[in-house]
Design a protein around this motif. Structure first.
Motif, PDB file in Angstrom:
ATOM      1  N   PHE A 237       0.833  -1.203   0.000  1.00  0.00           N
ATOM      2  CA  PHE A 237       0.000   0.000   0.000  1.00  0.00           C
ATOM      3  C   PHE A 237       0.867   1.252   0.000  1.00  0.00           C
ATOM      4  O   PHE A 237       0.501   2.267  -0.611  1.00  0.00           O
ATOM      5  CB  PHE A 237      -0.954  -0.026   1.196  1.00  0.00           C
ATOM      6  CG  PHE A 237      -1.988  -1.107   1.105  1.00  0.00           C
ATOM      7  CD1 PHE A 237      -3.224  -0.860   0.542  1.00  0.00           C
ATOM      8  CD2 PHE A 237      -1.710  -2.389   1.544  1.00  0.00           C
ATOM      9  CE1 PHE A 237      -4.171  -1.865   0.433  1.00  0.00           C
ATOM     10  CE2 PHE A 237      -2.650  -3.399   1.442  1.00  0.00           C
ATOM     11  CZ  PHE A 237      -3.878  -3.142   0.878  1.00  0.00           C
ATOM     12  N   ASP A 238       2.023   1.175   0.679  1.00  0.00           N
ATOM     13  CA  ASP A 238       2.957   2.310   0.631  1.00  0.00           C
ATOM     14  C   ASP A 238       3.382   2.592  -0.805  1.00  0.00           C
ATOM     15  O   ASP A 238       3.453   3.738  -1.240  1.00  0.00           O
ATOM     16  CB  ASP A 238       4.199   2.004   1.472  1.00  0.00           C
ATOM     17  CG  ASP A 238       3.921   2.053   2.969  1.00  0.00           C
ATOM     18  OD1 ASP A 238       3.016   2.809   3.364  1.00  0.00           O
ATOM     19  OD2 ASP A 238       4.596   1.339   3.717  1.00  0.00           O
ATOM     20  N   SER A 244       0.711  10.028  -0.414  1.00  0.00           N
ATOM     21  CA  SER A 244      -0.674  10.513  -0.324  1.00  0.00           C
ATOM     22  C   SER A 244      -1.562   9.443   0.306  1.00  0.00           C
ATOM     23  O   SER A 244      -1.238   8.259   0.285  1.00  0.00           O
ATOM     24  CB  SER A 244      -1.198  10.841  -1.729  1.00  0.00           C
ATOM     25  OG  SER A 244      -2.590  11.094  -1.700  1.00  0.00           O
ATOM     26  N   ASN A 245      -2.678   9.879   0.875  1.00  0.00           N
ATOM     27  CA  ASN A 245      -3.690   8.894   1.307  1.00  0.00           C
ATOM     28  C   ASN A 245      -4.858   8.841   0.329  1.00  0.00           C
ATOM     29  O   ASN A 245      -5.849   8.172   0.594  1.00  0.00           O
ATOM     30  CB  ASN A 245      -4.182   9.186   2.723  1.00  0.00           C
ATOM     31  CG  ASN A 245      -4.943  10.504   2.835  1.00  0.00           C
ATOM     32  OD1 ASN A 245      -5.257  11.147   1.828  1.00  0.00           O
ATOM     33  ND2 ASN A 245      -5.233  10.920   4.048  1.00  0.00           N
ATOM     34  N   SER A 250     -10.553   6.461   6.327  1.00  0.00           N
ATOM     35  CA  SER A 250     -10.156   5.368   7.208  1.00  0.00           C
ATOM     36  C   SER A 250      -9.921   4.101   6.401  1.00  0.00           C
ATOM     37  O   SER A 250     -10.700   3.772   5.504  1.00  0.00           O
ATOM     38  CB  SER A 250     -11.246   5.117   8.263  1.00  0.00           C
ATOM     39  OG  SER A 250     -10.838   4.127   9.182  1.00  0.00           O
ATOM     40  N   PHE A 251      -8.837   3.411   6.744  1.00  0.00           N
ATOM     41  CA  PHE A 251      -8.538   2.115   6.139  1.00  0.00           C
ATOM     42  C   PHE A 251      -9.197   1.025   6.987  1.00  0.00           C
ATOM     43  O   PHE A 251      -9.051   1.015   8.212  1.00  0.00           O
ATOM     44  CB  PHE A 251      -7.033   1.897   6.045  1.00  0.00           C
ATOM     45  CG  PHE A 251      -6.365   2.786   5.030  1.00  0.00           C
ATOM     46  CD1 PHE A 251      -6.346   2.438   3.688  1.00  0.00           C
ATOM     47  CD2 PHE A 251      -5.769   3.979   5.423  1.00  0.00           C
ATOM     48  CE1 PHE A 251      -5.733   3.253   2.742  1.00  0.00           C
ATOM     49  CE2 PHE A 251      -5.153   4.807   4.496  1.00  0.00           C
ATOM     50  CZ  PHE A 251      -5.140   4.442   3.140  1.00  0.00           C
ATOM     51  N   PHE A 252      -9.876   0.102   6.317  1.00  0.00           N
ATOM     52  CA  PHE A 252     -10.759  -0.853   6.998  1.00  0.00           C
ATOM     53  C   PHE A 252     -10.233  -2.280   6.917  1.00  0.00           C
ATOM     54  O   PHE A 252      -9.749  -2.712   5.872  1.00  0.00           O
ATOM     55  CB  PHE A 252     -12.147  -0.766   6.334  1.00  0.00           C
ATOM     56  CG  PHE A 252     -13.065  -1.907   6.667  1.00  0.00           C
ATOM     57  CD1 PHE A 252     -13.598  -2.060   7.943  1.00  0.00           C
ATOM     58  CD2 PHE A 252     -13.412  -2.841   5.695  1.00  0.00           C
ATOM     59  CE1 PHE A 252     -14.434  -3.122   8.238  1.00  0.00           C
ATOM     60  CE2 PHE A 252     -14.256  -3.898   5.974  1.00  0.00           C
ATOM     61  CZ  PHE A 252     -14.773  -4.040   7.250  1.00  0.00           C
ATOM     62  N   ASN A 253     -10.335  -2.994   8.034  1.00  0.00           N
ATOM     63  CA  ASN A 253     -10.026  -4.422   8.054  1.00  0.00           C
ATOM     64  C   ASN A 253     -11.245  -5.190   8.548  1.00  0.00           C
ATOM     65  O   ASN A 253     -11.782  -4.911   9.615  1.00  0.00           O
ATOM     66  CB  ASN A 253      -8.838  -4.719   8.966  1.00  0.00           C
ATOM     67  CG  ASN A 253      -8.562  -6.205   9.049  1.00  0.00           C
ATOM     68  OD1 ASN A 253      -8.417  -6.879   8.035  1.00  0.00           O
ATOM     69  ND2 ASN A 253      -8.514  -6.744  10.260  1.00  0.00           N
ATOM     70  N   ASP A 254     -11.665  -6.168   7.767  1.00  0.00           N
ATOM     71  CA  ASP A 254     -12.871  -6.945   8.060  1.00  0.00           C
ATOM     72  C   ASP A 254     -12.624  -7.924   9.207  1.00  0.00           C
ATOM     73  O   ASP A 254     -11.507  -8.068   9.698  1.00  0.00           O
ATOM     74  CB  ASP A 254     -13.299  -7.701   6.798  1.00  0.00           C
ATOM     75  CG  ASP A 254     -14.808  -7.858   6.695  1.00  0.00           C
ATOM     76  OD1 ASP A 254     -15.475  -7.918   7.736  1.00  0.00           O
ATOM     77  OD2 ASP A 254     -15.311  -7.922   5.560  1.00  0.00           O
ATOM     78  N   LYS A 325      -0.257   7.687   7.176  1.00  0.00           N
ATOM     79  CA  LYS A 325      -0.891   8.149   5.934  1.00  0.00           C
ATOM     80  C   LYS A 325      -1.859   9.313   6.207  1.00  0.00           C
ATOM     81  O   LYS A 325      -2.648   9.692   5.342  1.00  0.00           O
ATOM     82  CB  LYS A 325      -1.677   6.991   5.296  1.00  0.00           C
ATOM     83  CG  LYS A 325      -0.780   5.890   4.742  1.00  0.00           C
ATOM     84  CD  LYS A 325      -0.228   6.286   3.389  1.00  0.00           C
ATOM     85  CE  LYS A 325       0.697   5.235   2.827  1.00  0.00           C
ATOM     86  NZ  LYS A 325       2.032   5.231   3.416  1.00  0.00           N
ATOM     87  N   ASN A 326      -1.846   9.835   7.462  1.00  0.00           N
ATOM     88  CA  ASN A 326      -2.780  10.893   7.861  1.00  0.00           C
ATOM     89  C   ASN A 326      -4.234  10.452   7.707  1.00  0.00           C
ATOM     90  O   ASN A 326      -5.105  11.244   7.350  1.00  0.00           O
ATOM     91  CB  ASN A 326      -2.533  12.189   7.078  1.00  0.00           C
ATOM     92  CG  ASN A 326      -1.198  12.809   7.438  1.00  0.00           C
ATOM     93  OD1 ASN A 326      -0.827  12.872   8.610  1.00  0.00           O
ATOM     94  ND2 ASN A 326      -0.456  13.236   6.429  1.00  0.00           N
ATOM     95  N   SER A 327      -4.453   9.174   7.935  1.00  0.00           N
ATOM     96  CA  SER A 327      -5.801   8.615   7.897  1.00  0.00           C
ATOM     97  C   SER A 327      -6.080   7.917   9.212  1.00  0.00           C
ATOM     98  O   SER A 327      -5.202   7.776  10.069  1.00  0.00           O
ATOM     99  CB  SER A 327      -5.942   7.610   6.747  1.00  0.00           C
ATOM    100  OG  SER A 327      -5.830   8.240   5.495  1.00  0.00           O
ATOM    101  N   LYS A 328      -7.315   7.477   9.348  1.00  0.00           N
ATOM    102  CA  LYS A 328      -7.707   6.663  10.494  1.00  0.00           C
ATOM    103  C   LYS A 328      -7.735   5.202  10.054  1.00  0.00           C
ATOM    104  O   LYS A 328      -7.583   4.898   8.878  1.00  0.00           O
ATOM    105  CB  LYS A 328      -9.077   7.090  11.002  1.00  0.00           C
ATOM    106  CG  LYS A 328      -9.145   8.490  11.601  1.00  0.00           C
ATOM    107  CD  LYS A 328     -10.557   8.795  12.089  1.00  0.00           C
ATOM    108  CE  LYS A 328     -10.603  10.109  12.855  1.00  0.00           C
ATOM    109  NZ  LYS A 328     -10.233  11.259  12.043  1.00  0.00           N
TER     110      LYS A 328
END
Length: 924
Positions: A237-238, A244-245, A250-254, A325-328
């Motif tokens: 993903f990097d 940039s994000n 938010s990045f999600f994991n199931d 990534k400045n995300s949640k």
């Protein structure tokens, strides 16, 4: 002239300013709106389709989407886009840019399908399992067999490693032989005497691959217990995202659905570091089927180590990466072999999941047994694991994957969705994700592309025309539940060691699908149920959280932004950590109140357990309990400790107030804001509540707020009680404030009603928007569903909108308002009176106030009814019209068997019974 215009403008601005000041609803952002899981089938998306669907979702009241790429539709292979490819990232950038222009948010899964994994997961980083082989050595026998892995499925793998070799004699004496095995498997050891059994533990691979993977996402499932595996996985993903994000919130994991993963490459070393001893001499107790004390202790240590590894090596690393990534990040902890509370607390947005249908006692709520999975029912206390972790640690958002398999495909109405959403809210969750919406290209015919396990929140659903009713309700409710912070009084310790100490099995996953095994039979759960029904508000707490807790401002608090609690309850348990008891006594020393339902009996784990057990007992003996009626109590430092099998009696003794409104059958969740409190109150009983209900906090002014239509007004209060009128299936928000706002009008309480006017005159029935073809228009002498007219075969297959129109001669208009009440409604309606839209009726009780649109004399009443998709799907299956054509899992029913609607009964559609116009008079 200019002065007059300026004066008019000033007056208008003043008026609008007052209107704004009068509105008690919290200011809502797009997080208050519902979001939806958005499946990209084969990632076969394009700019035109993305633009259209995002705009459609925005217009329907959605605040955001969560992108999850999955398998594709057949025949569209040339449009598939590989996950994280340059073109895929271009589509993502277009999506987030478009969404931003619509004030929508975008989340995305860190993987395709589930659980996470993919082509970047090499053999070394893949989910790992123990493979155990045993060998027998008879007395005086030379052991010539080689200790090599026999599993044919593993033989081509290059990372297979022999981790532990231990021999046991008939006296259970152990000899660790790991370093006595040559590279070719030859054992350099010969017992001096007796019969021996050798246990050889290999680190193998589960070989599980990503389920429902999208193009470019296929590959092994990740080893969640390895820090290197997590970091290696995220490097992909990097590379794709660079610096940039791409606008991802938010990045999600199931949910953790990794099967058989019970080991990791350096587990033996991690175990020794964390538990204080070498596992090798005791491996027999971990892998064997003996159910004795030593096995229970070894397994407890093993499970605790697994829990720590997934927490530190996966969850915390995932959070740190998202922040880089400045995300949640968003994570579903359930299903994993770890302490759910700690795992949920380790991420920005803890996410739970509801699966199945609840049997609510609401008048008129349909729940056909043939359309539901009776084996799985959502449980409010399971949902509380996520909300508790968030409330304690001060996370503002708690999300939920909502309505998975609520009913059979194409048979879910918005009226069935509402109480399930309310139950989610009552658990403390405040950020719903519908499950869900599938991207469909514009040229794909009805019913579009569909996911196999969802409630169909898609524009092709006939009920879409009225989804704004549901979405507006969710938005208003969540705007309240996202404001301020949780206001629960009690902390209930989760005795996870009682679970971990079971000598049965090996790894232990806390799934939503087997709560009847690990949650329901416990005293912990019994307390949760009992206290909830009695009106106590609580959160669950873990050992780790207790170790971080402080007693400040007369309350127990774990984090500065988290909740403040009046009391900690330790339910009846068998195993309790001496360090946790020590932490609790420190809290009490500083002023905390703690209730013990029983005396702790034992410590968990194997390392020096006798010594630690004595320490536990020594700590317990420091408490100067005295008999006090039916319970024991002690002053400890500045705090109070209570020992009582009856937790409610102990709470009364400590003067912890319950909310007595639950005595009426009402349910609630409470939030505090600067200067007051919100109560979200729901009537899931079969009766109407029309009375004063007590609440613990009144303040100086109480305002009632209706999430369904946005109405609000000052409530009648008396002696710490509020007058409410709630019919079966209705909800209400009570806002109690310290600062009165005298500009708000009084709430309109119904004082009386006159005899209803039955609309039994002729009706015109016409059709629009739907298919496969429109039934014939007709005049009805009696109101009835259009599916009653079997002589017109199209009535049996039509899914869409039927319009019932009539005229009403209102001889006098003297009532304060008029309520239009539906007897039976299939499934939701838009009401127009004299050409003006009066609103949407979509939930129980099916009624709407229309007085302001009526006039004395002749009135036109138009009711646009939208039915389910079911009848049209039935028609398509009967006529073998293809509509499901997917790779991987094609399409299944609620029992995971091939889907076939051809034998379904026709679902009633339209209006039935009576429609009444009820004159209503409000109290003055």
């Amino acid at each position: 002239m200019k002065i007059k215009n300026i004066l008019k403008l000033s007056i208008l601005c003043f008026a609008f300013g007052n209107l704004s000041a009068q509105n008690p609803w919290p200011k809502s952002t797009n997080t208050a709106q519902p979001w939806t899981r958005w499946w990209w089938m084969g990632s076969a998306v394009d700019e035109k389709g993305l633009d259209k669907q995002l705009t459609t979702l925005s217009n329907a009241g959605f605040g955001g989407v969560e992108i999850v790429p999955i398998y594709g539709a057949k025949g569209f292979e040339n449009k598939y886009i590989n996950y994280l490819s340059q073109e895929w990232m271009r589509m993502l950038q277009f999506t987030t840019t478009k969404a931003k222009s619509l004030n929508m948010g975008v989340d995305m899964a860190v993987g395709t399908g589930w659980p996470i994994g993919g082509p970047q997961v090499n053999e070394h980083d893949a989910a790992t399992k123990m493979i155990v082989q045993t060998y027998e050595i008879q007395p005086n026998e030379k052991f010539s067999e080689k200790i090599v892995l026999k599993d044919e499925k593993q033989k081509n793998l290059k990372t297979i490693k022999l981790d532990i070799v231990t021999a046991y004699n008939e006296k259970n004496e152990a000899v660790v032989l790991t370093d006595k095995v040559n590279a070719d498997g030859t054992l350099n050891w010969k017992p001096s005497a007796g019969k021996w059994t050798i246990y050889a533990v290999f680190a193998g691979k589960t070989l599980q691959k990503v389920k429902r993977a999208a193009p470019g996402g296929d590959g092994y499932t990740l080893d969640h217990f390895s820090p290197d595996a997590t970091k290696d996985y995220l490097k992909t993903f990097d590379k794709a995202f660079g610096n940039s994000n791409y606008g991802i919130r938010s990045f999600f994991n199931d949910s953790y659905e990794v099967y058989g993963a019970d080991w990791t490459a350096n587990f033996k070393e991690e175990f020794k570091k964390r538990r204080g001893y070498d596992l090798s001499p005791y491996i027999k107790y971990l892998v064997g089927n003996e159910e004795n004390e030593i096995a229970g202790r070894i397994k407890s240590d093993y499970r605790e180590t697994m829990s720590e590894l997934i927490l530190h090596n996966f969850a915390e690393n995932f959070t740190n990466w998202a922040h880089s990534k400045n995300s949640k990040n968003t994570n579903q902890a359930h299903g994993s072999p770890g302490n759910l509370l700690d795992l949920y607390a380790a991420v920005d947005i803890p996410e739970s999941e509801t699966f199945g249908s609840t049997n609510f006692d609401i008048q008129g709520l349909r729940r056909n047994l043939e359309d539901i999975n009776t084996k799985e029912v959502p449980d409010i206390n399971m949902l509380k694991f996520a909300s508790s972790a968030a409330n304690i640690t001060g996370k503002p958002l708690i999300s939920n994957e909502s309505f998975t398999w609520l009913t059979e495909h194409f048979k879910t109405s918005w009226s069935q969705v509402k109480p399930e959403a309310e139950q989610i809210f009552l658990s403390g969750i405040n950020h719903i994700f519908y499950h869900g919406t599938t991207y469909t290209p514009a040229d794909v015919q009805f019913p579009g592309w569909l996911f196999y396990a969802s409630t169909n929140f898609v524009p092709e659903n006939n009920l879409w025309s009225n989804i704004k009713g549901l979405n507006s309700y969710v938005k208003r409710t969540q705007s309240v539940l996202q404001s301020g912070k949780s206001d629960n009084d009690i902390l209930m310790y989760w005795p996870v060691y009682d679970q971990w100490a079971s000598p049965k099995g090996k790894d232990m996953a806390f799934k939503i699908h087997n709560i009847e095994k690990w949650l329901h039979p416990t005293v912990f759960y019994e307390n949760l149920e009992k206290l909830g029904k009695s009106g106590y508000s609580l959160d669950m707490i873990s050992d780790k959280m207790i170790s971080e807790a402080k007693f400040e401002n007369q309350n127990i608090q774990v984090t500065k932004n988290g909740g403040s609690y009046k009391v900690l309850i330790i339910p009846q348990l068998n195993y309790f950590s001496e360090s946790t008891l020590k932490n609790i006594l420190n809290l009490a020393q500083n002023g905390a109140c703690v209730i013990f339902q029983s005396e702790p009996k034992d410590v968990p784990g194997f390392f020096e357990f006798e010594k630690r057990k004595n320490e536990l007992q020594s700590l317990w003996n420091q408490i100067p309990f005295q008999q006090n009626g039916n319970l024991k109590s002690a002053t400890f430092g500045k705090g109070k400790l209570v020992l009582s099998s009856d937790v409610e009696k102990a709470l009364e003794f400590l003067k912890i107030e319950r909310e007595k409104l639950t005595d009426t059958g009402l349910k609630f969740v409470r939030r505090q804001f600067d200067g007051g409190k919100f109560y979200y109150v729901v009537n899931h009983t079969s009766k109407e509540i029309n009375q004063n209900i007590p609440i613990n906090y009144i303040g100086e002014q109480v305002v009632l707020m209706n999430s369904e239509n946005g109405d609000f007004g000052i409530a009648e209060t008396r002696n710490n009680s509020v007058k409410v009128q709630l019919k079966s299936g209705e909800s209400l928000i009570i806002k109690a404030s310290e600062t009165p706002d005298n500009s708000i009008a009084k709430w309109k309480y119904i004082e009386k009603t006159d005899a209803p006017i039955v609309l039994n005159q002729p009706w015109q029935l016409t059709f629009k928007e739907g298919g496969p073809e429109f039934p014939k228009s007709r005049t009805l002498t009696k109101l009835q569903p259009w599916t009653n007219f079997t002589e017109d075969s199209s009535t049996q297959s039509f899914s869409g909108t039927g319009i019932y129109t009539t005229t009403l001669n209102l001889k006098k208009k003297e009532a304060d308002d008029y309520q239009l009440k539906f007897d039976k409604l299939y499934e939701s309606v838009k009401v127009l009176v004299n050409g003006q839209e009066a609103g949407i009726v979509w939930s129980n009780p099916f009624e709407i106030n229309v007085g302001k649109y009526l006039k004395k004399g002749e009135n036109t009443i138009q009711i646009e009814v939208s039915n389910l998709m079911a009848n049209r799907i039935r028609y398509m299956d009967q006529n073998k019209i293809p509509w499901r054509n997917y790779h991987e899992i094609n399409f299944v029913n609620i029992d995971y068997k091939p889907f076939d609607a051809s034998n379904w009964k026709v679902q009633p559609s339209g209006l039935d019974g009576e429609i009444q116009l009820i004159p209503v008079y409000f109290s003055k």
